[in-house]
Structures are given as C-alpha cells and as structure tokens.
Design a protein around this motif. Structure first.
Motif, PDB file in Angstrom:
ATOM      1  N   PHE A  49     -18.888 -42.821 -73.436  1.00 33.55           N
ATOM      2  CA  PHE A  49     -19.248 -44.178 -73.036  1.00 33.55           C
ATOM      3  C   PHE A  49     -19.332 -44.301 -71.525  1.00 33.55           C
ATOM      4  O   PHE A  49     -20.262 -44.884 -70.987  1.00 33.55           O
ATOM      5  CB  PHE A  49     -18.247 -45.191 -73.585  1.00 33.55           C
ATOM      6  N   SER A  50     -18.352 -43.726 -70.823  1.00 35.56           N
ATOM      7  CA  SER A  50     -18.344 -43.859 -69.364  1.00 35.56           C
ATOM      8  C   SER A  50     -19.532 -43.139 -68.719  1.00 35.56           C
ATOM      9  O   SER A  50     -20.019 -43.553 -67.667  1.00 35.56           O
ATOM     10  CB  SER A  50     -17.035 -43.341 -68.783  1.00 35.56           C
ATOM     11  N   LYS A  51     -20.020 -42.075 -69.375  1.00 34.62           N
ATOM     12  CA  LYS A  51     -21.191 -41.369 -68.838  1.00 34.62           C
ATOM     13  C   LYS A  51     -22.464 -42.208 -68.976  1.00 34.62           C
ATOM     14  O   LYS A  51     -23.364 -42.104 -68.157  1.00 34.62           O
ATOM     15  CB  LYS A  51     -21.374 -40.034 -69.558  1.00 34.62           C
ATOM     16  N   PHE A 129     -11.103 -45.208 -71.300  1.00 33.10           N
ATOM     17  CA  PHE A 129     -10.150 -44.291 -71.908  1.00 33.10           C
ATOM     18  C   PHE A 129     -10.176 -44.365 -73.427  1.00 33.10           C
ATOM     19  O   PHE A 129      -9.579 -43.548 -74.093  1.00 33.10           O
ATOM     20  CB  PHE A 129      -8.730 -44.579 -71.425  1.00 33.10           C
ATOM     21  N   MET A 130     -10.836 -45.362 -73.972  1.00 37.53           N
ATOM     22  CA  MET A 130     -10.876 -45.520 -75.418  1.00 37.53           C
ATOM     23  C   MET A 130     -12.088 -44.797 -75.971  1.00 37.53           C
ATOM     24  O   MET A 130     -13.210 -45.159 -75.660  1.00 37.53           O
ATOM     25  CB  MET A 130     -10.951 -47.001 -75.803  1.00 37.53           C
ATOM     26  N   MET A 131     -11.876 -43.789 -76.779  1.00 32.65           N
ATOM     27  CA  MET A 131     -13.010 -43.131 -77.399  1.00 32.65           C
ATOM     28  C   MET A 131     -13.451 -43.918 -78.619  1.00 32.65           C
ATOM     29  O   MET A 131     -14.582 -44.285 -78.747  1.00 32.65           O
ATOM     30  CB  MET A 131     -12.670 -41.714 -77.791  1.00 32.65           C
ATOM     31  N   GLN A 132     -12.558 -44.178 -79.497  1.00 37.79           N
ATOM     32  CA  GLN A 132     -12.817 -44.993 -80.668  1.00 37.79           C
ATOM     33  C   GLN A 132     -11.504 -45.251 -81.359  1.00 37.79           C
ATOM     34  O   GLN A 132     -10.486 -44.750 -80.962  1.00 37.79           O
ATOM     35  CB  GLN A 132     -13.794 -44.322 -81.642  1.00 37.79           C
ATOM     36  N   ASP A 133     -11.567 -46.025 -82.397  1.00 39.38           N
ATOM     37  CA  ASP A 133     -10.388 -46.369 -83.163  1.00 39.38           C
ATOM     38  C   ASP A 133      -9.755 -45.104 -83.720  1.00 39.38           C
ATOM     39  O   ASP A 133     -10.427 -44.233 -84.249  1.00 39.38           O
ATOM     40  CB  ASP A 133     -10.788 -47.308 -84.303  1.00 39.38           C
ATOM     41  N   GLY A 134      -8.454 -44.976 -83.603  1.00 46.86           N
ATOM     42  CA  GLY A 134      -7.744 -43.800 -84.087  1.00 46.86           C
ATOM     43  C   GLY A 134      -7.860 -43.608 -85.587  1.00 46.86           C
ATOM     44  O   GLY A 134      -7.925 -42.494 -86.072  1.00 46.86           O
ATOM     45  N   GLU A 135      -7.887 -44.698 -86.341  1.00 44.55           N
ATOM     46  CA  GLU A 135      -8.032 -44.593 -87.782  1.00 44.55           C
ATOM     47  C   GLU A 135      -9.379 -43.982 -88.140  1.00 44.55           C
ATOM     48  O   GLU A 135      -9.508 -43.244 -89.088  1.00 44.55           O
ATOM     49  CB  GLU A 135      -7.884 -45.966 -88.441  1.00 44.55           C
ATOM     50  N   TYR A 136     -10.415 -44.295 -87.350  1.00 34.55           N
ATOM     51  CA  TYR A 136     -11.743 -43.764 -87.582  1.00 34.55           C
ATOM     52  C   TYR A 136     -11.740 -42.250 -87.431  1.00 34.55           C
ATOM     53  O   TYR A 136     -12.244 -41.535 -88.269  1.00 34.55           O
ATOM     54  CB  TYR A 136     -12.702 -44.422 -86.593  1.00 34.55           C
ATOM     55  N   SER A 137     -11.120 -41.755 -86.368  1.00 36.85           N
ATOM     56  CA  SER A 137     -11.091 -40.318 -86.152  1.00 36.85           C
ATOM     57  C   SER A 137     -10.216 -39.618 -87.179  1.00 36.85           C
ATOM     58  O   SER A 137     -10.545 -38.535 -87.636  1.00 36.85           O
ATOM     59  CB  SER A 137     -10.621 -39.993 -84.741  1.00 36.85           C
ATOM     60  N   ALA A 138      -9.103 -40.246 -87.569  1.00 34.30           N
ATOM     61  CA  ALA A 138      -8.244 -39.635 -88.580  1.00 34.30           C
ATOM     62  C   ALA A 138      -8.966 -39.547 -89.918  1.00 34.30           C
ATOM     63  O   ALA A 138      -8.770 -38.602 -90.671  1.00 34.30           O
ATOM     64  CB  ALA A 138      -6.953 -40.433 -88.724  1.00 34.30           C
ATOM     65  N   SER A 139      -9.823 -40.519 -90.214  1.00 36.99           N
ATOM     66  CA  SER A 139     -10.556 -40.473 -91.481  1.00 36.99           C
ATOM     67  C   SER A 139     -11.515 -39.285 -91.503  1.00 36.99           C
ATOM     68  O   SER A 139     -11.713 -38.669 -92.541  1.00 36.99           O
ATOM     69  CB  SER A 139     -11.310 -41.781 -91.718  1.00 36.99           C
ATOM     70  N   PHE A 140     -12.115 -38.929 -90.361  1.00 31.83           N
ATOM     71  CA  PHE A 140     -12.971 -37.757 -90.314  1.00 31.83           C
ATOM     72  C   PHE A 140     -12.164 -36.496 -90.564  1.00 31.83           C
ATOM     73  O   PHE A 140     -12.610 -35.591 -91.242  1.00 31.83           O
ATOM     74  CB  PHE A 140     -13.689 -37.655 -88.963  1.00 31.83           C
ATOM     75  N   TRP A 141     -10.960 -36.424 -90.003  1.00 30.43           N
ATOM     76  CA  TRP A 141     -10.132 -35.250 -90.238  1.00 30.43           C
ATOM     77  C   TRP A 141      -9.776 -35.153 -91.704  1.00 30.43           C
ATOM     78  O   TRP A 141      -9.788 -34.082 -92.275  1.00 30.43           O
ATOM     79  CB  TRP A 141      -8.874 -35.312 -89.384  1.00 30.43           C
TER      80      TRP A 141
END
Length: 154
Positions: A49-51, A129-141
C-alpha cells in the motif's frame, strides 16, 4: 473494468505431500513484520500500500475534480479501482506464496489467536504498517495447510 478468468481441469492426479519428519513451528503475526516464526525467521511486510500510496492519492484527487457520473469520472473510477485491485492482488499473492511455502516446510503450524486490528488501534499505528486483517491472513494459512494434508493447531 472487465476481468476474465479461465479455469481448466486436467486428468492428471498429483500425489499428496506427506511430511516424513514431524517438524513444528509457531507463527507470531505482527504489524511491522508480517510474521515471525518460532525458529527466528522473519517474514517482512513488503508495504504494498505504501508503495502505491502516492499514485492512489493522485488518482483520488483527480476523481474528486471530475463531474460525478460523467464519462471522464467513470474512466477515473476505473483507473482508481485498478490501482486498488493491484494492491489487493499483491497482498493475496504474498499470502498464498507464504502459506504454501510454510505448509510444504512444516508438518505442524501453530498460530496465536490475536486480533491485529485492535493492536493497531491501541498503538495508533499508521496505515502503512497494516498489511491486512490478521484473520484474513490466518484463513489463507488454514486453507493451504489443510490442502497440503498437514496438521493444524490453533
């Protein structure tokens, strides 16, 4: 903006990956660093996002100057949507690649159950500093780990 996707099924069966050794790891999902494994490996937050933040702000500013519902306004909306889609696709790609690599490397993966959004609100952490919601990334894992027939502990 029109997107087309092609899905093709082949008759090839792939063998399932079975881990010979029972190697376990823990994942600490963070805000500044995307994740830190229990072995000490750090997965950095690439800051997609910052880029693209400067391009997004310019596109948004151009949109605000257009007359609403005009053809130029609709074109600018499409450009802005394309930029947002690019950032979302980069984030999703990182999640897929990271979770696939971890699922192939470790037979047991433990993830702490924290709400990263609340941590960011408490610490008044800026958006970069926020990439995305942590639950979202955990669901991919969870998806990739379960597809690789690995054990999952929460």
């Amino acid at each position: 903006m029109v997107c087309y996707f092609l899905c093709r099924k082949t008759g090839r069966d792939l063998p399932q990956t079975v881990h010979q050794a029972s190697v376990a790891t823990g994942i600490d999902v963070g805000i500044r660093k995307f994740a830190v494994l229990s072995k000490g490996e750090e997965i950095l937050n690439p800051g997609f996002f910052s880029k693209e933040e400067k391009k997004l702000s310019r596109a948004q500013k151009k949109l605000s100057r257009k007359e609403k519902d005009s053809s130029n306004w609709q074109k600018q909306v499409a450009r802005l949507q394309k930029l947002h889609a690019k950032v979302a696709n980069q984030r999703e790609d990182l999640l897929h690649k990271t979770s696939f690599r971890l699922a192939n490397t470790y037979s047991v993966i433990c993830v702490e159950n924290l709400n990263i959004c609340n941590q960011a609100k408490i610490g008044k952490c800026p958006n970069r500093f926020m990439m995305q919601d942590g639950e979202y990334s955990a669901s991919f894992w969870r998806i990739n780990v379960s597809s690789m027939a690995a054990s999952w502990l929460k």
